[in-house]
Design a protein around this motif. Structure first.
Motif, PDB file in Angstrom:
ATOM      1  N   ILE A   1       0.842  -1.203   0.000  1.00 24.86           N
ATOM      2  CA  ILE A   1       0.000   0.000   0.000  1.00 24.86           C
ATOM      3  C   ILE A   1       0.875   1.251   0.000  1.00 24.86           C
ATOM      4  O   ILE A   1       0.654   2.189  -0.778  1.00 24.86           O
ATOM      5  N   PHE A   2       1.898   1.266   0.858  1.00 23.27           N
ATOM      6  CA  PHE A   2       2.780   2.430   0.949  1.00 23.27           C
ATOM      7  C   PHE A   2       3.551   2.627  -0.355  1.00 23.27           C
ATOM      8  O   PHE A   2       3.728   3.755  -0.819  1.00 23.27           O
ATOM      9  N   LYS A   3       4.010   1.533  -0.968  1.00 21.51           N
ATOM     10  CA  LYS A   3       4.749   1.643  -2.225  1.00 21.51           C
ATOM     11  C   LYS A   3       3.863   2.206  -3.332  1.00 21.51           C
ATOM     12  O   LYS A   3       4.284   3.076  -4.104  1.00 21.51           O
ATOM     13  N   VAL A   4       2.628   1.708  -3.435  1.00 14.94           N
ATOM     14  CA  VAL A   4       1.706   2.219  -4.458  1.00 14.94           C
ATOM     15  C   VAL A   4       1.432   3.703  -4.237  1.00 14.94           C
ATOM     16  O   VAL A   4       1.400   4.508  -5.186  1.00 14.94           O
ATOM     17  N   LEU A   5       1.248   4.094  -2.977  1.00 10.48           N
ATOM     18  CA  LEU A   5       1.022   5.506  -2.680  1.00 10.48           C
ATOM     19  C   LEU A   5       2.231   6.351  -3.048  1.00 10.48           C
ATOM     20  O   LEU A   5       2.097   7.475  -3.552  1.00 10.48           O
ATOM     21  N   MET A   6       3.444   5.827  -2.811  1.00  7.71           N
ATOM     22  CA  MET A   6       4.650   6.565  -3.170  1.00  7.71           C
ATOM     23  C   MET A   6       4.755   6.738  -4.686  1.00  7.71           C
ATOM     24  O   MET A   6       5.140   7.809  -5.171  1.00  7.71           O
ATOM     25  N   TYR A   7       4.438   5.692  -5.436  1.00 12.52           N
ATOM     26  CA  TYR A   7       4.442   5.820  -6.889  1.00 12.52           C
ATOM     27  C   TYR A   7       3.415   6.866  -7.346  1.00 12.52           C
ATOM     28  O   TYR A   7       3.705   7.697  -8.221  1.00 12.52           O
ATOM     29  N   PHE A   8       2.252   6.839  -6.767  1.00  8.70           N
ATOM     30  CA  PHE A   8       1.210   7.798  -7.126  1.00  8.70           C
ATOM     31  C   PHE A   8       1.639   9.218  -6.787  1.00  8.70           C
ATOM     32  O   PHE A   8       1.478  10.145  -7.597  1.00  8.70           O
ATOM     33  N   ILE A   9       2.197   9.404  -5.596  1.00  7.16           N
ATOM     34  CA  ILE A   9       2.636  10.743  -5.180  1.00  7.16           C
ATOM     35  C   ILE A   9       3.770  11.235  -6.067  1.00  7.16           C
ATOM     36  O   ILE A   9       3.840  12.417  -6.409  1.00  7.16           O
ATOM     37  N   THR A  10       4.675  10.346  -6.478  1.00  9.83           N
ATOM     38  CA  THR A  10       5.768  10.736  -7.364  1.00  9.83           C
ATOM     39  C   THR A  10       5.231  11.240  -8.695  1.00  9.83           C
ATOM     40  O   THR A  10       5.675  12.281  -9.212  1.00  9.83           O
TER      41      THR A  10
ATOM     42  N   ILE B   1       3.884  15.905 -12.205  1.00  2.21           N
ATOM     43  CA  ILE B   1       2.907  16.687 -12.960  1.00  2.21           C
ATOM     44  C   ILE B   1       2.712  18.069 -12.332  1.00  2.21           C
ATOM     45  O   ILE B   1       2.615  19.092 -13.025  1.00  2.21           O
ATOM     46  N   PHE B   2       2.694  18.111 -11.009  1.00  2.00           N
ATOM     47  CA  PHE B   2       2.518  19.371 -10.301  1.00  2.00           C
ATOM     48  C   PHE B   2       3.699  20.309 -10.541  1.00  2.00           C
ATOM     49  O   PHE B   2       3.530  21.528 -10.712  1.00  2.00           O
ATOM     50  N   ILE B   3       4.913  19.751 -10.554  1.00  2.00           N
ATOM     51  CA  ILE B   3       6.102  20.566 -10.820  1.00  2.00           C
ATOM     52  C   ILE B   3       6.042  21.157 -12.222  1.00  2.00           C
ATOM     53  O   ILE B   3       6.349  22.342 -12.435  1.00  2.00           O
ATOM     54  N   LEU B   4       5.647  20.344 -13.205  1.00  2.87           N
ATOM     55  CA  LEU B   4       5.504  20.858 -14.565  1.00  2.87           C
ATOM     56  C   LEU B   4       4.456  21.963 -14.628  1.00  2.87           C
ATOM     57  O   LEU B   4       4.650  22.988 -15.317  1.00  2.87           O
TER      58      LEU B   4
ATOM     59  N   ASN C   1       5.847  25.081 -12.946  1.00  5.62           N
ATOM     60  CA  ASN C   1       6.852  25.683 -13.818  1.00  5.62           C
ATOM     61  C   ASN C   1       6.195  26.447 -14.970  1.00  5.62           C
ATOM     62  O   ASN C   1       6.610  27.561 -15.317  1.00  5.62           O
ATOM     63  N   GLN C   2       5.154  25.872 -15.557  1.00  5.09           N
ATOM     64  CA  GLN C   2       4.448  26.553 -16.646  1.00  5.09           C
ATOM     65  C   GLN C   2       3.790  27.833 -16.153  1.00  5.09           C
ATOM     66  O   GLN C   2       3.802  28.871 -16.840  1.00  5.09           O
ATOM     67  N   VAL C   3       3.198  27.775 -14.966  1.00  3.16           N
ATOM     68  CA  VAL C   3       2.570  28.971 -14.401  1.00  3.16           C
ATOM     69  C   VAL C   3       3.601  30.075 -14.179  1.00  3.16           C
ATOM     70  O   VAL C   3       3.380  31.253 -14.491  1.00  3.16           O
ATOM     71  N   VAL C   4       4.777  29.692 -13.626  1.00  6.46           N
ATOM     72  CA  VAL C   4       5.813  30.687 -13.345  1.00  6.46           C
ATOM     73  C   VAL C   4       6.349  31.279 -14.639  1.00  6.46           C
ATOM     74  O   VAL C   4       6.545  32.503 -14.758  1.00  6.46           O
ATOM     75  N   VAL C   5       6.601  30.416 -15.627  1.00  6.63           N
ATOM     76  CA  VAL C   5       7.104  30.925 -16.910  1.00  6.63           C
ATOM     77  C   VAL C   5       6.090  31.866 -17.542  1.00  6.63           C
ATOM     78  O   VAL C   5       6.443  32.943 -18.056  1.00  6.63           O
ATOM     79  N   SER C   6       4.829  31.480 -17.506  1.00  9.45           N
ATOM     80  CA  SER C   6       3.789  32.334 -18.098  1.00  9.45           C
ATOM     81  C   SER C   6       3.674  33.660 -17.350  1.00  9.45           C
ATOM     82  O   SER C   6       3.541  34.734 -17.966  1.00  9.45           O
TER      83      SER C   6
ATOM     84  N   GLY D   1       5.560  26.320  -3.097  1.00  5.65           N
ATOM     85  CA  GLY D   1       4.385  25.798  -3.781  1.00  5.65           C
ATOM     86  C   GLY D   1       4.542  24.351  -4.211  1.00  5.65           C
ATOM     87  O   GLY D   1       3.555  23.639  -4.390  1.00  5.65           O
ATOM     88  N   ILE D   2       5.784  23.905  -4.401  1.00  7.10           N
ATOM     89  CA  ILE D   2       6.035  22.507  -4.752  1.00  7.10           C
ATOM     90  C   ILE D   2       6.246  21.660  -3.503  1.00  7.10           C
ATOM     91  O   ILE D   2       5.698  20.569  -3.366  1.00  7.10           O
ATOM     92  N   ALA D   3       7.081  22.192  -2.570  1.00  7.34           N
ATOM     93  CA  ALA D   3       7.483  21.386  -1.410  1.00  7.34           C
ATOM     94  C   ALA D   3       6.322  21.139  -0.448  1.00  7.34           C
ATOM     95  O   ALA D   3       6.127  20.016   0.028  1.00  7.34           O
ATOM     96  N   VAL D   4       5.533  22.177  -0.169  1.00 10.61           N
ATOM     97  CA  VAL D   4       4.461  22.033   0.825  1.00 10.61           C
ATOM     98  C   VAL D   4       3.420  20.999   0.402  1.00 10.61           C
ATOM     99  O   VAL D   4       3.074  20.099   1.182  1.00 10.61           O
ATOM    100  N   PRO D   5       2.906  21.043  -0.833  1.00 13.29           N
ATOM    101  CA  PRO D   5       1.947  19.991  -1.216  1.00 13.29           C
ATOM    102  C   PRO D   5       2.548  18.594  -1.215  1.00 13.29           C
ATOM    103  O   PRO D   5       1.891  17.628  -0.817  1.00 13.29           O
ATOM    104  N   VAL D   6       3.830  18.480  -1.650  1.00 10.50           N
ATOM    105  CA  VAL D   6       4.466  17.151  -1.658  1.00 10.50           C
ATOM    106  C   VAL D   6       4.617  16.625  -0.235  1.00 10.50           C
ATOM    107  O   VAL D   6       4.356  15.448   0.042  1.00 10.50           O
ATOM    108  N   ILE D   7       5.032  17.494   0.686  1.00 10.67           N
ATOM    109  CA  ILE D   7       5.175  17.069   2.081  1.00 10.67           C
ATOM    110  C   ILE D   7       3.817  16.661   2.658  1.00 10.67           C
ATOM    111  O   ILE D   7       3.697  15.659   3.376  1.00 10.67           O
ATOM    112  N   ILE D   8       2.789  17.439   2.349  1.00 12.02           N
ATOM    113  CA  ILE D   8       1.452  17.096   2.845  1.00 12.02           C
ATOM    114  C   ILE D   8       0.992  15.757   2.282  1.00 12.02           C
ATOM    115  O   ILE D   8       0.419  14.919   2.990  1.00 12.02           O
ATOM    116  N   MET D   9       1.272  15.527   0.983  1.00 14.60           N
ATOM    117  CA  MET D   9       0.886  14.252   0.381  1.00 14.60           C
ATOM    118  C   MET D   9       1.667  13.094   0.991  1.00 14.60           C
ATOM    119  O   MET D   9       1.112  12.015   1.236  1.00 14.60           O
TER     120      MET D   9
END
Length: 445
Positions: free
Chosen positions: A14-23, A28-31, A34-39, A152-160
């Motif tokens: 269960i933990f491994k599947v969740l880690m794959y999903f979060i990764t 996708i969130f980082i991309l 990044n697009q929002v910042v560039v725009s 904006g990237i680190a906080v959601p990842v840590i929460i997830m």
């Protein structure tokens, strides 16, 4: 055992599947960020470009009005108040072989370590005004945007990650309760009921089914035991009658069938002993057999056993040694304790080769019997105490596998425990009996 330890989380599917999903989500969130910042940075640069053009147009209008004093006064004020742009007044450098004449406002990109957007406004008297975006302003913008991007990237990842860990821990906790209950069933505990919560979720359904399965297995086991004991009880009487009839026949001239009759008599004797042993174990386990307890000296019991079995060990040229590390007395039934120790020592002699060594030790915890024989595999250690189980697959030694079952039944009736471990080589049999403090409380009850 901790159900949420690092080793359990790392093994959890269960933990491994969740880690794959979060990764995947984090990537996708980082991309997306990044697009929002560039725009947003592109939009911000375009806005600065418009502001820069408007600023140059303002000074162009003032030049067209011919108000030079107001023009330089405005430039001075802008230098003090406007932190977005920098203003530089300098002489116009002559351009050699200039073919085309450029308008008053033009975009000029100066190339250095960084490309800066600038506007040049021609002033009277051979001067020009260069308006540029302030580098400190751009640096401040980046210093503001980059931490926002990282947070904006680190906080959601840590929460997830925290949510995934908490979810896995909750699941592992529920599974651990089920596994602990099933381990109790595997170890032979009766009446085990797995806890069922009020959530009525899938784990509760699984627990209900397991409870039903445990109940059915216990019923089948009790039915099988009752059948075995009933058969032993019913068959013991006709076997005893046949044995008595053979004994009467053997008192008369029976040649030439004497040997066959004696063999039949011996076989019936063995069967009768087996059925008696099965009934005795069943009665001890069920508590039907009454035990008259008295103070027993374990050292004396072990000395009697060693003295009784010494001739058998001498035939195999074995060393049968008794040692008393500490005197031990308890409330028990002397004959049953004698038979329990006798079975353990006899078992050690049987499975120890010639010239082997058997030790019988009395210490603070009870009795230890060790040998340097063939030993017992880890798989068989948990089963050799079961009735009719034989660890020697070849059946090279006579017996029915009831000796150690009787030992355990006796030890349990005396509030003790029978434990087997490796002696390297050989087997180490330990009879854990109640300590002195436990004995006092038992007697007081």
């Amino acid at each position: 055992m901790s159900y949420a330890g690092p080793e359990n989380l790392s093994r959890s599917t269960i933990f491994k599947v969740l880690m794959y999903f979060i990764t995947c989500v984090a990537f996708i969130f980082i991309l997306f960020i990044n697009q929002v910042v560039v725009s947003s940075e592109t939009f911000y640069h375009q806005q600065l470009k418009r502001d820069l053009v408007n600023e140059a147009n303002l000074f162009t209008m003032m030049i067209n009005k011919g108000n030079s004093a107001e023009l330089y006064k405005t430039i001075t004020q802008r230098r003090k108040n406007n932190t977005t742009f920098s203003y530089l007044v300098k002489p116009i450098k002559p351009v050699i072989d200039e073919v085309a004449t450029y308008p008053a406002t033009a975009f000029i990109f100066s190339r250095g370590k960084t490309t800066q957007l600038s506007q040049v406004v021609k002033l009277p008297r051979g001067m020009e005004l260069v308006i540029k975006i302030n580098p400190q302003f751009m640096q401040a913008y980046r210093q503001t945007v980059i931490p926002m991007l990282l947070s904006g990237i680190a906080v959601p990842v840590i929460i997830m990650l925290a949510g995934a860990s908490l979810f896995a821990i909750v699941i592992l906790k529920k599974l651990a309760r089920v596994n602990q209950g099933m381990n109790r069933v595997i170890l032979g505990e009766k009446g085990v009921k797995l806890p069922v919560s009020s959530n009525d979720d899938e784990f509760d359904v699984l627990t209900i089914h397991l409870n039903f399965l445990i109940e059915q297995v216990e019923k089948k086991e009790e039915s099988l035991k009752a059948l075995s004991v009933g058969m032993a009880h019913d068959l013991r009487t006709p076997i005893a009658r046949m044995k008595l009839r053979l004994e009467r026949l053997l008192t008369q001239p029976t040649a030439p069938y004497t040997d066959e009759l004696e063999a039949c008599h011996d076989d019936l004797e063995v069967l009768l002993s087996m059925f008696n042993g099965m009934l005795e174990i069943a009665n001890l386990n069920s508590g039907k057999q009454h035990i008259d307890k008295e103070w027993v000296d374990l050292s004396q019991v072990c000395r009697d056993v060693v003295e009784f079995l010494l001739p058998i060990s001498d035939e195999k040229q074995q060393q049968l040694i008794f040692r008393e590390d500490q005197p031990y007395r308890l409330q028990g039934e002397p004959s049953l304790l004698f038979r329990a120790v006798y079975n353990l020592v006899e078992n050690a002699i049987k499975y120890t080769p010639d010239h082997g060594i058997i030790n019988v030790i009395v210490d603070h915890f009870g009795i230890v019997v060790t040998d340097n024989g063939m030993g017992v595999s880890d798989e068989d250690k948990g089963r050799i105490r079961e009735p009719m189980f034989r660890a020697d697959r070849s059946r090279t030694h006579q017996g029915f596998g009831l000796g150690l079952s009787l030992v355990e039944a006796v030890v349990i009736r005396h509030n003790g425990e029978l434990v087997f471990s490796d002696n390297n080589p050989g087997l180490r049999s330990r009879l854990y009996l109640p300590l002195a403090s436990e004995l006092v409380s038992t007697v007081g009850d």
